[in-house]
Structure formats: C-alpha cells, structure tokens
Design an enzyme around this catalytic site. Sequence first.
Site, PDB file in Angstrom:
ATOM      1  N   HIS A 121       0.875  -1.178   0.000  1.00 43.03           N
ATOM      2  CA  HIS A 121       0.000   0.000   0.000  1.00 43.03           C
ATOM      3  C   HIS A 121       0.912   1.227   0.000  1.00 43.03           C
ATOM      4  CE1 HIS A 121      -2.845   2.908   1.809  1.00 43.03           C
ATOM      5  NE2 HIS A 121      -3.810   2.087   1.464  1.00 43.03           N
ATOM      6  N   ASP A 127       2.973  -4.365   8.126  1.00 45.37           N
ATOM      7  CA  ASP A 127       1.749  -3.603   7.903  1.00 45.37           C
ATOM      8  C   ASP A 127       0.583  -4.574   8.101  1.00 45.37           C
ATOM      9  OD1 ASP A 127      -0.533  -2.506   6.842  1.00 45.37           O
ATOM     10  OD2 ASP A 127       0.424  -1.712   5.040  1.00 45.37           O
ATOM     11  N   GLN A 180      -4.651  -5.065   7.098  1.00 54.79           N
ATOM     12  CA  GLN A 180      -5.654  -6.025   6.628  1.00 54.79           C
ATOM     13  C   GLN A 180      -5.627  -7.344   7.395  1.00 54.79           C
ATOM     14  OE1 GLN A 180      -7.987  -5.143   4.742  1.00 54.79           O
ATOM     15  NE2 GLN A 180      -7.129  -3.229   3.969  1.00 54.79           N
ATOM     16  N   LYS A 215     -10.723  -0.554  10.367  1.00 56.26           N
ATOM     17  CA  LYS A 215     -10.896  -1.709   9.489  1.00 56.26           C
ATOM     18  C   LYS A 215     -11.310  -2.942  10.284  1.00 56.26           C
ATOM     19  CE  LYS A 215      -7.393  -0.052   6.235  1.00 56.26           C
ATOM     20  NZ  LYS A 215      -8.150   0.396   5.076  1.00 56.26           N
ATOM     21  N   CYS A 242      -4.753   2.483  -3.673  1.00 55.34           N
ATOM     22  CA  CYS A 242      -3.504   2.918  -3.033  1.00 55.34           C
ATOM     23  C   CYS A 242      -2.391   1.885  -3.210  1.00 55.34           C
ATOM     24  CB  CYS A 242      -3.700   3.215  -1.547  1.00 55.34           C
ATOM     25  SG  CYS A 242      -4.736   4.628  -1.256  1.00 55.34           S
TER      26      CYS A 242
HETATM   27  N1  PLP Z   1      -1.882  -0.822   4.509  1.00 55.29           N
HETATM   28  C1  PLP Z   1      -2.819  -1.567   3.926  1.00 55.29           C
HETATM   29  C2  PLP Z   1      -2.474  -2.938   3.462  1.00 55.29           C
HETATM   30  C3  PLP Z   1      -4.109  -1.053   3.769  1.00 55.29           C
HETATM   31  O1  PLP Z   1      -5.037  -1.793   3.177  1.00 55.29           O
HETATM   32  C4  PLP Z   1      -4.386   0.253   4.220  1.00 55.29           C
HETATM   33  C5  PLP Z   1      -5.709   0.850   4.008  1.00 55.29           C
HETATM   34  O2  PLP Z   1      -6.445   0.454   3.126  1.00 55.29           O
HETATM   35  C6  PLP Z   1      -3.366   0.973   4.834  1.00 55.29           C
HETATM   36  C7  PLP Z   1      -2.118   0.422   4.976  1.00 55.29           C
HETATM   37  C8  PLP Z   1      -3.591   2.350   5.369  1.00 55.29           C
HETATM   38  O3  PLP Z   1      -4.509   2.313   6.409  1.00 55.29           O
HETATM   39  P1  PLP Z   1      -4.982   3.678   7.063  1.00 55.29           P
HETATM   40  O4  PLP Z   1      -5.613   4.465   5.943  1.00 55.29           O
HETATM   41  O5  PLP Z   1      -5.981   3.261   8.095  1.00 55.29           O
HETATM   42  O6  PLP Z   1      -3.792   4.341   7.604  1.00 55.29           O
END
Ligand code: PLP
Length: 409
Positions: A125, A202, A205, A228, A367
């Site tokens: 992401h 990260d 998910q 999430k 993203c």
């Molecule tokens: N990393 C992953 C794999 C994600 O799916 C997301 C959000 O969709 C993020 C990071 C970023 O999350 P946040 O917008 O809550 O910071």
Amino acid sequence: MNSFNVEQIRNDFPILKREARQGVCVIYLDSTATSQKPVQVIEAMNDYYRRSNANIHRGVHTLAEEATTLYEGARERIAKFINAASSREVIYTRNTTESINLVAYSWARANLKAGDLVILTEMEHHSNLVPWHMLQMERGIELDFIPVTEDGLLDLEAYKSLLDRRPKLVSFTHMSNVLGTINPADEIIRLAHDAGAITLVDGAQSVPHLSVDVQALDADFYAFSAHKMCGPTGIGVLYGKSALLDAMPPFLGGGDMIKEVKLRSFRANSLPHKFEAGTPAIAEAVGFGAAVDYLSAIGMERIAAYEHEITEYALDRLEEVPGVKLFGPSADKKGGVAAFTLDGVHPHDVAQILDQDGIAVRAGHHCAQPLHEKFGIPATSRASFYLYNTKDEVDMLVNGIYKVKEMFG
Ligand code: PLP
C-alpha cells in the site's frame, strides 16, 4: 466450535439495514477500505461522551480518572488481542499510515544512514512505500522490493537473494489489500532476523481478519487501524518490542509525551506515553476497545473460517462469469478480497452500475499503484468481505456483474 450465526451478527450492524436508495438495501462489499461498526462500538463511544468525558492523565477528579481508566483499559485489551508482552508496547496512533511513519521518523532516522538497505515488496500500500521514498530522498537510503509472482505471491527465493545484501529493515504487508494474499509473515521475519534486519509488518488487513500473535511472529513492529476492524476512524496502533521503543527518540513533541519540561530542555515520558503527544483520540480508544471485545467474543478463528468460506464461494462464482479476470492467489492463500477486471468495461463503470443496486465495491488502484502497474492495468474493481457478509450478497454481486455486461453489450 459453535456455528457462525451471520444473521445474528448482521443485527449488530444498524447500517446494514438502511436502504442505499429507495427500495434497495445496502450490500456492503468494501470492508477492506473500512469496516462497518456494530452497535456495541457505537454505544461504547456514546456512553463515554454521555457519562465519562474528560481529558485523561492530568486530572484527579472523578471524570478524568474514569476517562483515563477507559482509555488505558482499552490499551490493555488491544495488547491482549495481539498477544503483546505488555501494554507498554501498544502505542496509539491515528492509523496504520501514522504508525509506519512513526517508525520511519523515529527508529529509521535514528538508525539508518546513506546506503543502508530497506526491503519492501511490490504489493505494498502507498502507506508503506511513500514514508520510505521520503527517507530515501532525505538520507539516501536504498530501497529494494520482493517481487510479486504472476499468481500474486511473494517470490521468497528472490527475497533470500535480497537478504544477502544485509538490509537494515524489512517492511511488508501481512495481507495485501488488492490481491488478498496472506504472506508468510513468520518465515519472512525469521529470514530477516537471520540476516540481522529489523521487521515492520503492515497489519492493516491482517489484524481485522486473522488471529495475530505478535510474539509468536516475533515481529519487531506491527501496525494496524481500528476502523478496518469494526472500530472507529481516527485511531490505530503501532506495536513495537519495548527494547526498540525504549531506545527510540520521541516523534511528536508536546503534552503527555513529557516527564519534565524546562525552558530549554525536556525529559521524555516512559512508554507508551512517550509517543502520544497532545490530547489523544479518547472516545476512539474506547470504541477501539469495544471493537476488540466484539471480535474476541465471536473469536478470530471463527471469523477467519467464515470469511474463508465466503471468499471461496465468491471466487468460484466470479470465475464463472465470462470476461471477469481475478487477481491474486486461490482462496486457500488469501483473505476476503476479490479484485477483478471485466473485459471491455472500465472498473469505475462497474462500480457505478453496481451501486445502482446498492452494491458497494471500490474501483481504482486502491492505493497500490505500483502493484497495478506490475499487472499492466490502471485499476481494478474490488469486492471485499467481512464477518457480516453472506453468500446471498455474493450472488447479488455476480448478478450485478451480469447486468453490467448486458448494459455494455
Ligand atoms: N496498509 C494496507 C495494506 C491497507 O489496506 C491500508 C488501508 O487500506 C493501509 C495500509 C492504510 O490504512 P490507514 O488508511 O488506516 O492508515
């Protein structure tokens, strides 16, 4: 294992009962972007504002003590949820993005110099790419990437070769928000440690959908967001091993992160407060605690098993549709995400037409632009599933796609 009562679960989510437009119920297939919230979370936040609202840590009055207890109590339960050794290792942030940035600003700026290698993956992401791009521009660190195979898995042989270059950090997503791939985090971390690298996962998910044990994984840092996982927006967590967090300089300066301030100096507070400057998201922490209670009461194993069943069904049904191309591995290697293209129709048109029947899917690069580039496409439509989705909803999605095909001839 008790049977999973999805209808009972759906009753907890008031939004699922509303109409998207007249006569059309919401069919919410966008939980990868953000999940819906059960009444237990909404009520916990309401109750906090109705009964206990005050600023934390600074007051001796009843409300301040109550608010502090609720805020810190939530931290304890979140720590238990991911099996952290101590709640000192659970830092509240705004979201996963801020958690990763915290590591990039504090740990990385204290530990990395020009030429040091950070390994990422091609399926990241933007939140786990851009902070490292910024550090590359500022410090001259080097970045390299574990390649993604055609079937949406990480190429672990290529990873082992990258490790020969002795990286300082390996930062990767536990579960892809596009391909749904569940990466072998334990193996990636073990190999990184063998090569002398620190790891950052990260977990945006993974924590909502899988049973995550940060100690069993031996992760050094682990980032995730409440919104999430049935919790509110505006709050997330950076988990870090206490030895690492203790040694790191503070990130933001201000109230709550200090032990003592003089006109010309300050002493930083101990963990976890050292990284929590200013009045935090208190009601959101309360909601986060309620979300963790909610998921724990159902059981993460049961949630994962149910989602697996839905995902398997969805992939089978979508594969039947002529012109649909799915991205990512088979159901046994992925979570509840189905990103697809439909021949001759732009993903935005697919999403827009589905919306006419109340079906919420997302379209775009989600993203993860470099990943889409890798597959040679600008965008996908993405349906994603959580504990409240049903096979009937999958059927409606598939019928909706047939309708899109008809409209586009
Ligand atoms: N990393 C992953 C794999 C994600 O799916 C997301 C959000 O969709 C993020 C990071 C970023 O999350 P946040 O917008 O809550 O910071």
